[in-house]
Design a protein around this motif. Structure first.
Motif, PDB file in Angstrom:
ATOM      1  N   HIS A 191       9.785   0.548  -4.429  1.00  0.00           N
ATOM      2  CA  HIS A 191       8.575   0.656  -5.251  1.00  0.00           C
ATOM      3  C   HIS A 191       7.375   0.877  -4.337  1.00  0.00           C
ATOM      4  CE1 HIS A 191       5.258  -0.639  -7.877  1.00  0.00           C
ATOM      5  NE2 HIS A 191       6.072  -0.370  -8.888  1.00  0.00           N
ATOM      6  N   PRO A 192       6.417   1.741  -4.726  1.00  0.00           N
ATOM      7  CA  PRO A 192       5.297   2.077  -3.827  1.00  0.00           C
ATOM      8  C   PRO A 192       4.440   0.895  -3.403  1.00  0.00           C
ATOM      9  CG  PRO A 192       4.921   2.914  -6.067  1.00  0.00           C
ATOM     10  CD  PRO A 192       6.335   2.493  -5.998  1.00  0.00           C
ATOM     11  N   VAL A 193       4.450  -0.197  -4.163  1.00  0.00           N
ATOM     12  CA  VAL A 193       3.622  -1.350  -3.789  1.00  0.00           C
ATOM     13  C   VAL A 193       4.487  -2.570  -3.463  1.00  0.00           C
ATOM     14  CG1 VAL A 193       1.816  -2.950  -4.512  1.00  0.00           C
ATOM     15  CG2 VAL A 193       1.653  -0.535  -5.104  1.00  0.00           C
ATOM     16  N   ILE A 194       5.244  -3.053  -4.433  1.00  0.00           N
ATOM     17  CA  ILE A 194       5.998  -4.286  -4.166  1.00  0.00           C
ATOM     18  C   ILE A 194       7.186  -4.044  -3.244  1.00  0.00           C
ATOM     19  CG2 ILE A 194       5.307  -5.287  -6.365  1.00  0.00           C
ATOM     20  CD1 ILE A 194       8.267  -4.934  -7.246  1.00  0.00           C
ATOM     21  N   GLY A 195       7.532  -2.768  -3.027  1.00  0.00           N
ATOM     22  CA  GLY A 195       8.630  -2.482  -2.107  1.00  0.00           C
ATOM     23  C   GLY A 195       8.364  -3.034  -0.720  1.00  0.00           C
ATOM     24  N   THR A 196       7.165  -2.773  -0.203  1.00  0.00           N
ATOM     25  CA  THR A 196       6.834  -3.284   1.129  1.00  0.00           C
ATOM     26  C   THR A 196       6.658  -4.797   1.118  1.00  0.00           C
ATOM     27  OG1 THR A 196       4.486  -2.810   0.700  1.00  0.00           O
ATOM     28  CG2 THR A 196       5.752  -1.139   1.894  1.00  0.00           C
ATOM     29  N   LEU A 197       6.214  -5.350  -0.027  1.00  0.00           N
ATOM     30  CA  LEU A 197       6.109  -6.806  -0.139  1.00  0.00           C
ATOM     31  C   LEU A 197       7.485  -7.452  -0.008  1.00  0.00           C
ATOM     32  CD1 LEU A 197       3.605  -7.216  -3.128  1.00  0.00           C
ATOM     33  CD2 LEU A 197       3.194  -7.877  -0.770  1.00  0.00           C
ATOM     34  N   ILE A 198       8.469  -6.873  -0.694  1.00  0.00           N
ATOM     35  CA  ILE A 198       9.828  -7.413  -0.640  1.00  0.00           C
ATOM     36  C   ILE A 198      10.398  -7.273   0.766  1.00  0.00           C
ATOM     37  CG2 ILE A 198      12.179  -7.118  -1.506  1.00  0.00           C
ATOM     38  CD1 ILE A 198      10.914  -6.170  -4.157  1.00  0.00           C
ATOM     39  N   GLN A 199      10.231  -6.095   1.361  1.00  0.00           N
ATOM     40  CA  GLN A 199      10.753  -5.871   2.713  1.00  0.00           C
ATOM     41  C   GLN A 199      10.153  -6.855   3.714  1.00  0.00           C
ATOM     42  OE1 GLN A 199       9.934  -1.702   3.544  1.00  0.00           O
ATOM     43  NE2 GLN A 199      10.647  -1.148   1.499  1.00  0.00           N
ATOM     44  N   ALA A 200       8.820  -7.033   3.652  1.00  0.00           N
ATOM     45  CA  ALA A 200       8.150  -7.938   4.586  1.00  0.00           C
ATOM     46  C   ALA A 200       8.583  -9.381   4.361  1.00  0.00           C
ATOM     47  CB  ALA A 200       6.631  -7.811   4.438  1.00  0.00           C
TER      48      ALA A 200
END
Length: 450
Positions: A247-256
């Motif tokens: 996902h363009p926003v929460i994708g990086t949140l989940i990865q981090a």
């Protein structure tokens, strides 16, 4: 009268006209839209691996003791085993691979039987079948064995997250850490989450319509709080399932969030905790044993998992207090502790009561009191304490004459002592039946409540 009513109805119908109009409704249909965050929820996270292309992965079909299982391996480092949901395969984890490789992990994505490159019939995906003989958990352990791994971090989604939880319950010695994203899991007798002792991160997107957060919260109340973390994210609209990792926003949140749970430290974050330097025993030029604290560590110098963890594991207050107390005790200097500031160390020492150790013996590993689990630990914890044929100690009236061949055998005229000449004969829900050699020959029967 009936004819008059019929004619009246016909006259009324004469005013009806057929018409077709185009539906101009402007009502929103969120199920047809790309999930968007509410403005108040938008928190973008910049991650260093965002522009990193997917590392080249090698696909191997392993001949395990159970099945031919395909795995895709990316990078090098500590092993992180990726367990996909259903229906899916190993390619569903490509969104997380760059983050894992950046964090120093080797990503091992498994194709479960009948999925991806793995041949054969598919497994039953209900969580109650995961721990069965030859089931998903046994297959994962067979893959570890072929790869020469005794321990790994397990990251799962949906069915794969349920497999990871079963591993944490029944195969604790193989589990380093667990990440469960939308776990599909139900407790059964013998598979209670209260048995989990491995650090566990559960991830949830609260609008997901296929995985109930409320149901999971009820299960999670029984997970020991000192090993459990829950991260709940929001996409702002109702959403089916899947696609969150890219996902363009929460994708990086989940990865981090996953990378941080596994030890990655964001250099731009506020309040970053300094990690301890790698220590190793060495000799000085004078031949004395010293402990080196290394400021620079080359990746090729790290040859085992314990050294790798030493670089990333933060020293807790309890572990630091145990280490200092032990050093003073070994040096015979405990009197200095009591004379100066005993509260500083003694107040930070953990509680290690018998009841706590019975629930979580692995705390001794986390505190540095044990370097590794005892041999056969996993088998011992999964074995029944009492079983038919096991020799046990019981207290009863026995022959106390050491020179007699009936020594310690059951004797109604003997003394009450503890004898070793007893075996478990039967077990039920309320009692244990024991057979004891009798001094008069044969066996005597005793029953003890459980």
């Amino acid at each position: 009268r009936e004819s008059a009513n019929t004619l009246g109805f016909a006259v009324a119908c004469s005013s009806i006209r057929n018409a077709v109009s185009v539906n101009q409704s402007t009502r929103r249909t969120p199920w047809k839209e790309v999930p968007k965050l509410k403005k108040r929820d938008v928190v973008r996270v910049e991650v260093p691996w965002a522009a990193t292309p997917l590392p080249a992965g090698s696909v191997r079909v392993l001949d395990t003791s159970l099945r031919h299982i395909a795995v895709t391996v990316y990078g090098q480092g500590r092993p992180a085993v990726l367990l996909h949901g259903y229906p899916s395969d190993a390619t569903s984890w490509r969104w997380l691979v760059p983050a894992l490789v950046h964090a120093g992990y080797q990503a091992i994505a498994i194709d479960m039987p009948g999925c991806g490159h793995s041949p054969g019939p598919a497994l039953n995906t209900h969580s109650r079948f995961n721990a069965e003989s030859g089931g998903a958990c046994d297959i994962v352990c067979a893959v570890l064995q072929v790869l020469g791994l005794s321990r790994a971090t397990f990251i799962g989604y949906d069915w794969g997250a349920g497999i990871a939880l079963n591993l944490a319950i029944g195969w604790r010695a193989q589990c380093e850490r667990i990440v469960a994203f939308h776990p599909s899991f139900n407790e059964d007798k013998g598979r209670e989450v209260s048995k989990i002792r491995t650090p566990l991160l559960a991830l949830w997107v609260k609008e997901d319509q296929f995985h109930s957060l409320a149901a999971w919260r009820k299960i999670a109340t029984r997970i020991p709080s000192d090993v459990y973390e829950l991260e709940v994210l929001s996409v702002g609209v109702s959403h089916g399932s899947g696609g969150y990792g890219s996902h363009p926003v929460i994708g990086t949140l989940i990865q981090a969030r996953v990378a941080k749970f596994l030890g990655w430290v964001d250099p731009g974050a506020e309040g970053v905790q300094l990690q301890r330097r790698l220590e190793q025993e060495a000799c000085s030029t004078a031949g004395k044993r010293v402990v080196e604290k290394r400021n620079i560590v080359l990746s090729e110098d790290i040859t085992d998992a314990s050294l790798a963890r030493a670089l990333t594991d933060a020293v807790t207050a309890e572990a630091a207090a145990v280490k200092e107390f032990r050093a003073l005790m070994d040096a015979g200097r405990l009197n200095e502790l009591y004379q100066k500031t005993p509260a500083a160390i003694l107040g930070a020492l953990p509680e290690l009561s018998p009841s706590k150790l019975a629930k979580d013996m692995e705390i001794l590993l986390r505190l540095g009191l044990w370097k590794s689990l005892p041999g056969g630990w996993d088998m011992m914890t999964k074995s029944a304490r009492y079983f038919v044929g096991r020799q046990v100690l019981v207290r009863s009236q026995v022959c106390a004459c050491p020179t007699s061949t009936s020594y310690m055998s059951l004797d109604e005229a003997g003394k009450v002592l503890t004898t070793h000449r007893a075996k478990v004969a039967s077990i039920d829900d309320s009692s244990v039946g024991v057979e004891i050699d009798a001094s008069c020959g044969g066996n005597g029967q005793l029953s003890f409540s459980r």
